[in-house]
Design an enzyme around this catalytic site. Structure first.
Site, PDB file in Angstrom:
ATOM      1  N   ARG A  17       0.836  -1.207   0.000  1.00 23.20           N
ATOM      2  CA  ARG A  17       0.000   0.000   0.000  1.00 23.20           C
ATOM      3  C   ARG A  17       0.868   1.253   0.000  1.00 23.20           C
ATOM      4  NH1 ARG A  17      -1.915   2.937   4.524  1.00 23.20           N
ATOM      5  NH2 ARG A  17      -3.156   4.690   3.764  1.00 23.20           N
ATOM      6  N   SER A  35      -6.886   3.516   0.958  1.00 25.42           N
ATOM      7  CA  SER A  35      -6.743   2.958   2.307  1.00 25.42           C
ATOM      8  C   SER A  35      -6.577   1.447   2.166  1.00 25.42           C
ATOM      9  CB  SER A  35      -7.981   3.299   3.130  1.00 25.42           C
ATOM     10  OG  SER A  35      -9.115   2.691   2.549  1.00 25.42           O
ATOM     11  N   ASP A  39     -19.329   5.503  10.099  1.00 22.97           N
ATOM     12  CA  ASP A  39     -19.776   6.236  11.280  1.00 22.97           C
ATOM     13  C   ASP A  39     -19.903   7.708  10.920  1.00 22.97           C
ATOM     14  OD1 ASP A  39     -18.143   7.573  14.113  1.00 22.97           O
ATOM     15  OD2 ASP A  39     -20.216   6.889  14.058  1.00 22.97           O
ATOM     16  N   SER A  62     -16.862  -4.260   8.480  1.00 24.52           N
ATOM     17  CA  SER A  62     -16.875  -3.104   9.363  1.00 24.52           C
ATOM     18  C   SER A  62     -15.467  -2.866   9.876  1.00 24.52           C
ATOM     19  CB  SER A  62     -17.813  -3.376  10.541  1.00 24.52           C
ATOM     20  OG  SER A  62     -17.641  -2.395  11.528  1.00 24.52           O
ATOM     21  N   GLY A  88     -10.208  -5.392  13.243  1.00 22.82           N
ATOM     22  CA  GLY A  88      -9.634  -4.635  14.340  1.00 22.82           C
ATOM     23  C   GLY A  88      -8.511  -3.737  13.880  1.00 22.82           C
ATOM     24  N   ILE A  94      -4.637  -2.360  13.293  1.00 31.13           N
ATOM     25  CA  ILE A  94      -3.370  -2.994  12.913  1.00 31.13           C
ATOM     26  C   ILE A  94      -2.345  -2.672  13.995  1.00 31.13           C
ATOM     27  CG2 ILE A  94      -1.555  -3.149  11.170  1.00 31.13           C
ATOM     28  CD1 ILE A  94      -3.599  -2.260   9.095  1.00 31.13           C
ATOM     29  N   HIS A 137     -25.985 -19.220  11.356  1.00 31.15           N
ATOM     30  CA  HIS A 137     -25.754 -20.651  11.543  1.00 31.15           C
ATOM     31  C   HIS A 137     -26.865 -21.531  10.981  1.00 31.15           C
ATOM     32  CE1 HIS A 137     -23.182 -23.752  12.740  1.00 31.15           C
ATOM     33  NE2 HIS A 137     -22.924 -23.385  13.990  1.00 31.15           N
ATOM     34  N   ASP A 194     -22.089 -23.153   8.014  1.00 31.89           N
ATOM     35  CA  ASP A 194     -21.467 -23.918   9.102  1.00 31.89           C
ATOM     36  C   ASP A 194     -20.054 -23.398   9.359  1.00 31.89           C
ATOM     37  OD1 ASP A 194     -21.328 -26.579   6.738  1.00 31.89           O
ATOM     38  OD2 ASP A 194     -19.742 -25.136   7.188  1.00 31.89           O
TER      39      ASP A 194
END
Lengths: 476, 372
Positions: free
Chosen positions: A285, A300, A343, A393, A418, A420, A446, A450
């Site tokens: 990147r 990004s 957001d 997300s 999450g 980096i 579910h 599976d």
């Protein structure tokens, strides 16, 4: 007149108060300085008709545009009562009296006349009728505190009567917590403060209290006074908190969230998490960012995540499907419309990038830029917000490692990324190296997905990102 | 730097309303200030602050300011009625609601704003406008400008170059007005034309007028020259030095509490929520497949939120459950395209996944959003 009326009301007890004023008597029309304590809720106050005063420029009538109070509200002197308009001028009418509003003479958009009654106010019995002109009080002690107090630029609001009461008791207005409108200090606040000092009226709170610093006793003026209260050094004092609960209806974006999440509740979620080594992607990147900038696009990590997800969905199309209401049929969606949680000031919205399966990483970046700027301007269209088939997300931009994302119906899977982090890891040779690690948390329906499918999809997605060159083999 | 701001604090604190009001060593009866900011919200906030905090008994104030492109509506006006909100959003032109009455104006850097602060007793709009005309004539004697009894300033007896509004408080008042020097007339006329039909309200309507820039009459005129001329005239009438003090409306130490005021002016609740109650009664012409549907829509909007909503759809065009969900969602929501979009797209998530249904839904919702 007021005095006579009060005398005849047997429900009020007269208490010859200690607080006999030594003030400028011309401040009050009546010579009697008795202060009366209302013992019942019903007060025998005088009803005064507050007339609309002269606006100036020879104006005789105005239109009432907004009421700031309603019948039954308490007002203090100088509170705003209403807004009237006359010929391009907007006028704020303020109250001349302390009291309770008993009648509004006009409705919104009515014409009001100068010199005619605007509202009826029931004056607080103890105060009498205030004089026509604003009174500038000259207190006997030149306490700077008791005029417009400025504490770090914050004005303490209190009516002249309240200030007088505070001054007589050597109370600094800055020490009292106001419970009125705009944190205005009311008579009740002064009385409560006094009561806490003497411990007389209110019993000490049984809850554990924070011992305040001894600062308090030092601030009481040392000057000897006739009516000195014996202020015991407090061992513990309840912290005055005048916050009130606020209830408001759920509307707008929140309403949308309530609907979505309530529907999501019907889906049995299972979670699957993993750790991705993005060291190579970070480097890639860095190399591509300036190229994208030359083309006017901010690059990004998301376009890579989105494209890798689409490549994975080609192998595991059930993750890009939809289950109908009765759980009878599964529809495999042909388009990969990958939603990106955003957001904004108003709340959470999820626009989606359409047909990622035929987009290049750069195309995705362009589209993301467009959606992001529309999102922050509050201008996303319905087509941008509908038709999503799979969602990512990127909560990591704010923070966090692992999450438990909620699936957005009618989709069947969602991934939360999450932040980096730079962490030590072992390479193939058993050496420790600096790795750029990101955690991913998947949730899936579910009923039709599976664990094995989710795990294999995740592994494939992970392999594309850990070794970006491998994406080249499968790019369409 | 510090010395300058200290000096500012001193002169400002001396004219603040304190019981022991003192005044600065200048014996002038006036103070001229100019904002260094072009942000309409900051400037409206500082105007408000000065009105609330300063005492004009001994010293009147003239405030000069200009804004980057913005539409400013009067206190009791309806933005849907007054301007093309869609165009404003597209062009990124700000919308502000001021606290004074009057009509809607378009501001850009080619327009100057003048605010005359006085005590309530000394409030006198005609005098102020005559001052401006006198200043203009002193600068360019051949300019045909005069004040009308509607408090407008007309150029050549027909073109409006200035509009007026005022705000009166308990002890002080201000009169502000615009002056068109070199504004973009094309943008002005397009943003001040409302496309919204079927609006019924008691909000103060604007009176449209033909406008002209002073620049068109005399291309040598600039906003700086006009500001200077008016400041000179103001100073002359008060026998004071016509020095213009620059102020920064973002300076919290100079204007304590100003950032809250600025924030409040930008809230949806103030800009849109203060709109007096209004209703919409219109017809959506929706082209669907081979026909055109006429759909009657009636809505009541109070405090900028939809109080009542009725959409007259052909029977069974939408499943009844979904129609009632739509009405229920819209009721109580802001009359705002962004919020409505979020709501209607969410509702789609929880209804049957049917392409036909989706396309009908999208069509209806797009049309509804166009009303906002």
């Amino acid at each position: 007149v007021c005095f006579h009326r009060v005398r005849s009301c047997s429900s009020i007890r007269f208490i010859k108060s200690k607080y006999v004023c030594v003030f400028d008597k011309s401040a009050l029309k009546f010579s009697h300085q008795q202060r009366l304590f209302r013992t019942s809720a019903v007060s025998c106050g005088q009803i005064v008709q507050f007339k609309l005063s002269d606006i100036g420029e020879g104006i005789t009538e105005v239109t009432v545009k907004e009421w700031y109070i309603k019948e039954g509200d308490s007002v203090s002197q100088f509170d705003s009562i209403c807004e009237v308009q006359s010929d391009k001028a907007s006028v704020t009418i303020t109250s001349r009296y302390d009291g309770v509003i008993r009648k509004l003479h006009y409705s919104i958009d009515d014409i009001a006349f100068v010199g005619k009654p605007l509202v009826d106010i029931e004056i607080d019995a103890s105060k009498g009728v205030a004089p026509e002109e604003d009174v500038v009080e000259t207190p006997p002690m030149s306490h700077e505190e008791h005029t417009h107090q400025e504490i770090k630029g914050h004005k303490t609001l209190a009516t002249p009567a309240v200030r007088r009461l505070a001054m007589e008791n050597n109370i600094k207005l800055s020490e009292v917590v106001g419970t009125g409108k705009d944190n205005r200090i009311l008579k009740e606040d002064i009385l409560n403060y006094l009561a806490k000092q003497t411990g007389a009226i209110l019993p000490p709170s049984p809850k554990a209290e924070i011992v305040p610093p001894p600062r308090k006793t030092e601030t009481v003026p040392a000057a000897p006074k006739d009516k000195a209260h014996k202020i015991p050094i407090p061992v513990s004092r309840p912290i005055a908190f005048s916050g009130k609960d606020k209830t408001e209806p759920v509307t707008g974006f929140q309403k949308a969230m309530v609907k979505t999440m309530s529907a999501a509740l019907k889906i049995p979620h299972f979670g699957y998490c993993d750790e991705i080594d993005l060291t190579q992607l970070v480097q890639l990147r860095e190399e591509l960012k300036p190229l994208a900038e030359l083309r006017g696009v901010k690059l990004s990590f998301m376009p890579f995540f989105i494209k890798a997800a689409s490549l994975g969905l080609l192998q595991y199309p059930i993750l890009n499907a939809s289950l109908d209401e009765n759980c009878q049929n599964v529809t495999y969606k042909a388009s990969h419309n990958i939603g990106v949680a955003m957001d904004t000031e108003q709340g959470l919205i999820v626009p989606n990038v359409k047909n990622v399966q035929v987009c290049s990483v750069f195309d995705i970046a362009v589209e993301l830029n467009r959606l992001q700027s529309l999102g922050s301007a509050g201008q996303l269209g319905t087509s941008d917000l509908t038709g999503g088939t799979f969602t990512l997300s990127n909560i990591g931009t704010i923070g966090g490692t692992y999450a438990k994302p909620v699936i957005l119906p009618p989709e069947v899977a969602i991934g939360a990324l999450g932040k980096i982090q730079v962490l030590p890891r072992f390479n193939g040779k058993g050496e420790v190296f600096k790795a750029q690690i990101m955690n991913v948390s998947w949730s899936a329906d579910h009923r039709i997905i599976d664990g094995a499918t989710m795990a294999r999809f995740s592994n494939l997605w992970k392999s594309y990102l850990e070794n970006p060159a491998s994406m080249l083999l499968d790019l369409k | 730097m510090v010395l300058q701001s200290l000096k500012n604090c001193l002169w400002l604190s001396c004219v603040l309303r304190t019981p022991k009001a003192c005044f600065w060593s200048t014996t002038s009866g006036g103070l001229i200030i100019q904002s260094v900011s072009n942000d309409v919200y900051q400037n409206l906030a500082v105007e408000d602050w000065i009105h609330d905090h300063m005492d004009f008994e001994k010293q009147q104030v003239l405030f000069l300011w200009r804004n980057s492109p913005a539409v400013v509506i009067g206190r009791h006006q309806n933005p849907w009625q007054e301007c093309n909100l869609r165009l404003l959003r597209q062009k990124n032109i700000k919308l502000a609601r001021r606290r004074s009455g009057g009509g809607t104006v378009y501001h850009d850097l080619g327009n100057i704003n003048l605010t005359f602060f006085t005590t309530r007793k000394k409030y006198e709009r005609m005098e102020n406008l005559k001052l401006i005309v006198k200043a203009l004539k002193a600068l360019r004697p051949q300019l045909d400008v005069h004040v009308t009894d509607r408090y407008d300033i007309l150029l050549d007896r027909q073109y409006k170059v200035s509009g007026t509004a005022a705000k009166l408080g308990r002890t002080s008042a201000y009169h502000h007005c615009t002056l068109l020097c070199n504004a973009d007339k094309f943008v002005l006329s397009s943003v001040l034309k409302s496309p919204y039909k079927g609006l019924r309200s008691n909000a103060t309507p604007s009176v449209p007028a033909s406008v002209k820039n002073l620049f068109e009459e005399d291309p040598s005129l600039t906003t700086e020259m006009l500001l200077d001329a008016i400041a000179k005239e103001y100073a002359m009438q008060r026998q004071m030095d016509h020095h213009i003090n620059l102020i920064n409306p973002a300076d919290e130490t100079l204007f304590p509490g100003i950032s809250n005021k600025t924030k409040e002016l930008q809230t949806w609740e103030w800009v849109y929520g203060k709109t007096p109650k209004f209703s919409i009664s219109t017809c959506l012409n929706m082209a669907y497949k081979d026909s055109v549907l006429d759909v009657r829509v009636n809505m009541d909007v109070k405090h900028g939120r939809i109080e009542v909503c009725n959409i007259d759809l052909p029977e069974q065009w939408l499943p009844p459950g979904l129609y009632s969900e739509l009405v229920k969602s819209l009721t109580g929501s802001k009359f705002c395209p962004n919020e409505t979009t979020a709501l209607v797209t969410t509702l789609l998530r929880v209804c049957p996944q049917d392409d036909e249904l989706h396309s009908r839904w999208s069509l209806l919702c797009e049309n509804m959003i166009m009303l906002m």
